[in-house]
Design an enzyme around this catalytic site. Structure first.
Site, PDB file in Angstrom:
ATOM      1  N   GLU A   8       0.874  -1.199   0.135  1.00 28.35           N
ATOM      2  CA  GLU A   8      -0.004  -0.215  -0.084  1.00 28.35           C
ATOM      3  C   GLU A   8       0.805   1.151  -0.125  1.00 28.35           C
ATOM      4  O   GLU A   8       1.850   1.358   0.670  1.00 28.35           O
ATOM      5  CB  GLU A   8      -0.892   0.025   1.287  1.00 28.35           C
ATOM      6  N   CYS A  53      -1.622   8.711   4.505  1.00 26.96           N
ATOM      7  CA  CYS A  53      -1.650   8.269   3.195  1.00 26.96           C
ATOM      8  C   CYS A  53      -3.030   9.010   2.652  1.00 26.96           C
ATOM      9  O   CYS A  53      -3.057   9.047   1.413  1.00 26.96           O
ATOM     10  CB  CYS A  53      -1.284   6.991   3.062  1.00 26.96           C
TER      11      CYS A  53
HETATM   12  P1  NAD Z   1       9.068   5.207   2.938  1.00 26.82           P
HETATM   13  O1  NAD Z   1       8.712   4.414   1.686  1.00 26.82           O
HETATM   14  O2  NAD Z   1      10.156   6.141   3.158  1.00 26.82           O
HETATM   15  O3  NAD Z   1       9.526   3.899   4.030  1.00 26.82           O
HETATM   16  C1  NAD Z   1       8.725   2.891   4.268  1.00 26.82           C
HETATM   17  C2  NAD Z   1       9.562   1.715   4.955  1.00 26.82           C
HETATM   18  O4  NAD Z   1      10.367   1.479   3.903  1.00 26.82           O
HETATM   19  C3  NAD Z   1      10.375   2.163   5.966  1.00 26.82           C
HETATM   20  O5  NAD Z   1      10.434   0.942   6.822  1.00 26.82           O
HETATM   21  C4  NAD Z   1      11.815   2.633   5.206  1.00 26.82           C
HETATM   22  O6  NAD Z   1      12.972   2.171   5.979  1.00 26.82           O
HETATM   23  C5  NAD Z   1      11.606   1.094   4.285  1.00 26.82           C
HETATM   24  N1  NAD Z   1      12.381   1.464   3.078  1.00 26.82           N
HETATM   25  C6  NAD Z   1      13.233   2.722   2.768  1.00 26.82           C
HETATM   26  N2  NAD Z   1      13.848   2.273   1.430  1.00 26.82           N
HETATM   27  C7  NAD Z   1      13.769   0.900   1.244  1.00 26.82           C
HETATM   28  C8  NAD Z   1      14.297  -0.132   0.430  1.00 26.82           C
HETATM   29  N3  NAD Z   1      15.264   0.503  -0.521  1.00 26.82           N
HETATM   30  N4  NAD Z   1      14.145  -1.287   0.723  1.00 26.82           N
HETATM   31  C9  NAD Z   1      13.358  -1.588   1.748  1.00 26.82           C
HETATM   32  N5  NAD Z   1      12.574  -0.702   2.659  1.00 26.82           N
HETATM   33  C10 NAD Z   1      13.117   0.286   2.451  1.00 26.82           C
HETATM   34  O7  NAD Z   1       7.718   5.841   3.686  1.00 26.82           O
HETATM   35  P2  NAD Z   1       7.372   6.614   4.795  1.00 26.82           P
HETATM   36  O8  NAD Z   1       7.761   7.963   4.878  1.00 26.82           O
HETATM   37  O9  NAD Z   1       7.657   5.643   6.192  1.00 26.82           O
HETATM   38  O10 NAD Z   1       5.759   6.712   5.034  1.00 26.82           O
HETATM   39  C11 NAD Z   1       5.107   7.543   4.087  1.00 26.82           C
HETATM   40  C12 NAD Z   1       4.787   7.015   2.682  1.00 26.82           C
HETATM   41  O11 NAD Z   1       3.842   5.873   3.264  1.00 26.82           O
HETATM   42  C13 NAD Z   1       3.703   7.891   2.047  1.00 26.82           C
HETATM   43  O12 NAD Z   1       4.209   7.721   0.787  1.00 26.82           O
HETATM   44  C14 NAD Z   1       2.413   7.402   2.407  1.00 26.82           C
HETATM   45  O13 NAD Z   1       1.460   7.694   1.319  1.00 26.82           O
HETATM   46  C15 NAD Z   1       2.763   5.908   2.467  1.00 26.82           C
HETATM   47  N6  NAD Z   1       1.587   5.110   3.236  1.00 26.82           N
HETATM   48  C16 NAD Z   1       0.592   4.355   2.541  1.00 26.82           C
HETATM   49  C17 NAD Z   1      -0.318   3.846   2.962  1.00 26.82           C
HETATM   50  C18 NAD Z   1      -1.421   3.184   2.489  1.00 26.82           C
HETATM   51  O14 NAD Z   1      -2.215   2.341   2.946  1.00 26.82           O
HETATM   52  N7  NAD Z   1      -1.436   3.228   1.114  1.00 26.82           N
HETATM   53  C19 NAD Z   1      -0.455   3.941   4.574  1.00 26.82           C
HETATM   54  C20 NAD Z   1       0.625   4.758   5.302  1.00 26.82           C
HETATM   55  C21 NAD Z   1       1.536   5.388   4.466  1.00 26.82           C
END
Ligand code: NAD
Length: 547
Positions: free
Chosen positions: A299, A333
C-alpha cells in the site's frame, strides 16, 4: 501434528469483533491522567532497543538515536541496527519457528492475537499511546485512533476474517469429500512498515503470522520506539520466539539479504511508491532464486482529493479540508491534499477554512490543546519547506506557508490556490500539512471530475461533497477508479477496520485492503483435497460395452 498442538474437539468461534471504542481524554478523565503520567515517565527514559531474532536480543553496537519530532534535541531511545548476518540468522530462526507455529490449530494462533488485543485495550494502552505521541508526534486523539483502537481492531477483526476464510470450503459430489486446506506460505514474509501509523507496523507483521506464517519485520527508523513496544506486547500475548523477528536496520542492509533469499515467500509493505517499486524490481531480478513466487502486497502513496459540487455545504467542506488536510500534519496516506471548489462556493469555503486555520494550535503533543504536532524529521521538513517555497513563487498562499525548525519540525497548516490545473502541488504527494485548491467554473462540473481523475498517478482516497444526488452519482461514475476509498460528504481520512477496508489502486498499491479477508487471502496457499470414499475397482467405463 506437532506435540504442542492441543487436542480439542469442537468448532470453535472467535468472539464476534466490535470496534474498540475511542476514549475521549477529556478534562478530568481517568484515561487522561494515566496517559499524562505515562508520557512524563517515558519522556525521561531512553531505552536501548535491540534487534530481536528468535526471541533473543542482539546488540550490534551500530546504534542510531530516535528523537522526538516536536523537540528534536530530545533523544527518546536508541536502537541497534541489524547486520547482514543478523538477517540471515533471523531467516533461519523464522524457519525453525514455523514448524511448530504453522502446525498449531488456527484458533490457538488467533487466541494469541485476541490476547494482544485485550492487553492493548487495557494495561498496554497508555504505553503504546505515549510511545506514539513522543516518537511520531501524534496528538492524543490521532494516537488513540491509531496505536490503540485501530490495532485492537486489526487483531480482533483479522481473527474473525481468518475464521470466515477457513470456513470457505468446496461442495462435494456424492461419494466424495472435497476440502480446502489453507496452508501457510513456505518461507518467510518480509514486512516493511512506514512511520506514520503504529497500527500499520503491527498489522503488516501480525496478519501474515495469524495465517501460520513467519515474519521478518523492519519498522521505519523514525517509529522504532512504538514498534518495539508493539513487538513486546505480542510477545507478552504469547507469540512464540522467531514467529515475528524484530529487525530495525538500514533498509538496504536488510533488503539485500531478504529479497535475494530463496525462502522469500512474500512482502507486506506500506510506504512510498518509489520504495515499493524498487523492491518489486529487485524481486523481478531475483526471480530465478526463489522456491515460490513471492506474494507482493504494498500500500503506497496518495494524492487524495476533495471535489465539491455547487450544491455542497460550504462549512462541511471547509471542515473536511481542515481535518482531512491537517490532522497528523497531513502525514496520512489518505490526507486531503487537493481540493476542487466551484466559484460560487469558494469565497464562503475559504473564509470558513481561514477562520479555522487561524485557531489551530500547533506544538508539543503532550499539551492536549494542540491540534497539530511536528512533521516526522528534518528530511520531511526540508521536503515540505521546498514545496512551500514553490507555492510562494508560483501560486497564492492563502493561509500558513511558514516552517519553523528551531525546536521541532513544525510546518504551519497551509492553504494554497493555483489556477494551473497541472501545477505540481496538485499532482505530487507532499506528505505534509498543505492543501492546494483549484477553483473551477460552476458550469464545468463534469469536466472537473475528469480533471480530478487524470491529474495524479495515485488512486487512494477521495471525497465528493454535494447535496444534489445526481451530482453524487456523476462523481461515483467518473471517479470509480480514482480512489480505493471513496467518501460522500465526509473527509477522505479515518478509515475504520471492518467498516471501510483500506487501500487504493493505480500508483497507490496492490489494493489488498488491510484489515480484511482480501488481505489474509494473500498469506495463504490453498491445497485442494479430494477424497473418494469407495474408489472404483475396474478401469473400464460403461460406454466401452459396445461399438
Ligand atoms: P518510506 O517509503 O520512506 O518508508 C517505508 C519503509 O520502507 C520504511 O521502513 C523504510 O525504512 C523502508 N525502506 C526505505 N527504502 C527501502 C528500500 N530500498 N528497501 C526496503 N525498504 C525500504 O515511507 P514513509 O515515509 O515511512 O511513509 C510515508 C509513505 O507511506 C507515503 O508515501 C504514504 O502515502 C505511504 N503510506 C501509504 C499507506 C497506504 O495504506 N496506502 C499507509 C501509510 C503510509
Amino acid at each position: 501434528m506437532h506435540p504442542s498442538a492441543a487436542t480439542v474437539n469442537g468448532t470453535r468461534r472467535v468472539p464476534p469483533p466490535v470496534n474498540e471504542p475511542i476514549k475521549s481524554y477529556g478534562p478530568g478523565s481517568p484515561e487522561k491522567a494515566e496517559l499524562k503520567s505515562r508520557l512524563s515517565a517515558m519522556s525521561g527514559e531512553c531505552p536501548e532497543i535491540p534487534v530481536i531474532v528468535g526471541g533473543k536480543e542482539i546488540r550490534t553496537g551500530d546504534v542510531t538515536k530516535v528523537r522526538s519530532p516536536h523537540d528534536h534535541q530530545h533523544v527518546i531511545a536508541t536502537f541497534h541496527k541489524a547486520r547482514p548476518e543478523d538477517v540471515t540468522a533471523a531467516i533461519a530462526a523464522a524457519a525453525a519457528a514455523q514448524k511448530e507455529w504453522a502446525s498449531w490449530r488456527w484458533e490457538d494462533r488467533a487466541a494469541v492475537m485476541l490476547r494482544a488485543a485485550e492487553l492493548l485495550a487495557t494495561t498496554w494502552r497508555s504505553t503504546m499511546n505515549a510511545a506514539t505521541m513522543l516518537g511520531q508526534s501524534k496528538t492524543v486523539y490521532q494516537t488513540e485512533i491509531d496505536a490503540a483502537c485501530e490495532m485492537v481492531d486489526f487483531f480482533r477483526f483479522n481473527a474473525h476474517f481468518a475464521q470466515e476464510l477457513y470456513a470457505e470450503q468446496p461442495v462435494s459430489a456424492p461419494g466424495m469429500w472435497n476440502q480446502t486446506d489453507y496452508r501457510n506460505l513456505e518461507g518467510f514474509v518480509y514486512a516493511v512498515s512506514p512511520f506514520n501509523f503504529t497500527a500499520i507496523g503491527g498489522n503488516l507483521s501480525s496478519a501474515p503470522a495469524l495465517m501460520g506464517n513467519v515474519v521478518l519485520w523492519k519498522p521505519a527508523g523514525t517509529a522504532v520506539l512504538s514498534s518495539w513496544y508493539m513487538h513486546q506486547l505480542m510477545t507478552e500475548a504469547g507469540l512464540p520466539p522467531g514467529v515475528i523477528n524484530f529487525m530495525p536496520a538500514d533498509a538496504a542492509t536488510i533488503s539485500n539479504v531478504a529479497l535475494s533469499h530463496p525462502d522469500l515467500a512474500g512482502v507486506h509493505f506500506t510506504g512510498s511508491t518509489t520504495v515499493f517499486n524498487s523492491m518489486w524490481e529487485t524481486i523481478g531480478k531475483n526471480m530465478g532464486r526463489y522456491r515460490s513466487y513471492p506474494r507482493i502486497v504494498g500500500e503506497t502513496g496518495g494524492k487524495d482529493f476533495i471535489v465539491a459540487h455547487p450544491s455542497a455545504d460550504a462549512k462541511a467542506l471547509a471542515v473536511a479540508i481542515v481535518r482531512g488536510g491537517f490532522e497528523y500534519q497531513g502525514q496520512k496516506c489518505s490526507a486531503a491534499s487537493r481540493a476542487y471548489v466551484p466559484k460560487s462556493l469558494w469565497k464562503e469555503t475559504l473564509a470558513y477554512a481561514q477562520e479555522m486555520i487561524a485557531e489551530i494550535k500547533m506544538g508539543d503533543v503532550a499539551d492536549f490543546r494542540n491540534f497539530m504536532g511536528a512533521v516526522i524529521d528534518k528530511k520531511a521538513f526540508d521536503r515540505i519547506s521546498g514545496y512551500l517555497a514553490d507555492a510562494g513563487k508560483n501560486a497564492k498562499v492563502l493561509a500558513g506557508g511558514k516552517a519553523h525548525g528551531e525546536k521541532g519540525w513544525f510546518i504551519e497548516p497551509t492553504l494554497v490556490q493555483t489556477e494551473d490545473p497541472s501545477y505540481r502541488m496538485l499532482c505530487e504527494e507532499i506528505f505534509g500539512p498543505v492543501v492546494t485548491c483549484y477553483v473551477y467554473d460552476d458550469a464545468k462540473w463534469l469536466d472537473t471530475l475528469q480533471l480530478v481523475d487524470r491529474t495524479s498517478p495515485y488512486a487512494l482516497t477521495g471525497s465528493v461533497f454535494a447535496r444534489d444526488r445526481k451530482a453524487v452519482l456523476e462523481a461515483h461514475t467518473a471517479l470509480r477508479h480514482a480512489a480505493g476509498n471513496f467518501y460522500v460528504n465526509d473527509k477522505p481520512t479515518g478509515a475504520t477496520v471492518g467498516q471501510q477496508p483500506f487501500g487504493g489502486a493505480r500508483g497507490s498499491g496492490t489494493n489488498d485492503k488491510a484489515g480484511s479477508k482480501m488481505n489474509l487471502l494473500r498469506w495463504v496457499s490453498a491445497r485442494t483435497i479430494k477424497e473418494t470414499f469407495v474408489p472404483p475397482t475396474d478401469y473400464k467405463y460403461p460406454f466401452m460395452g459396445e461399438e
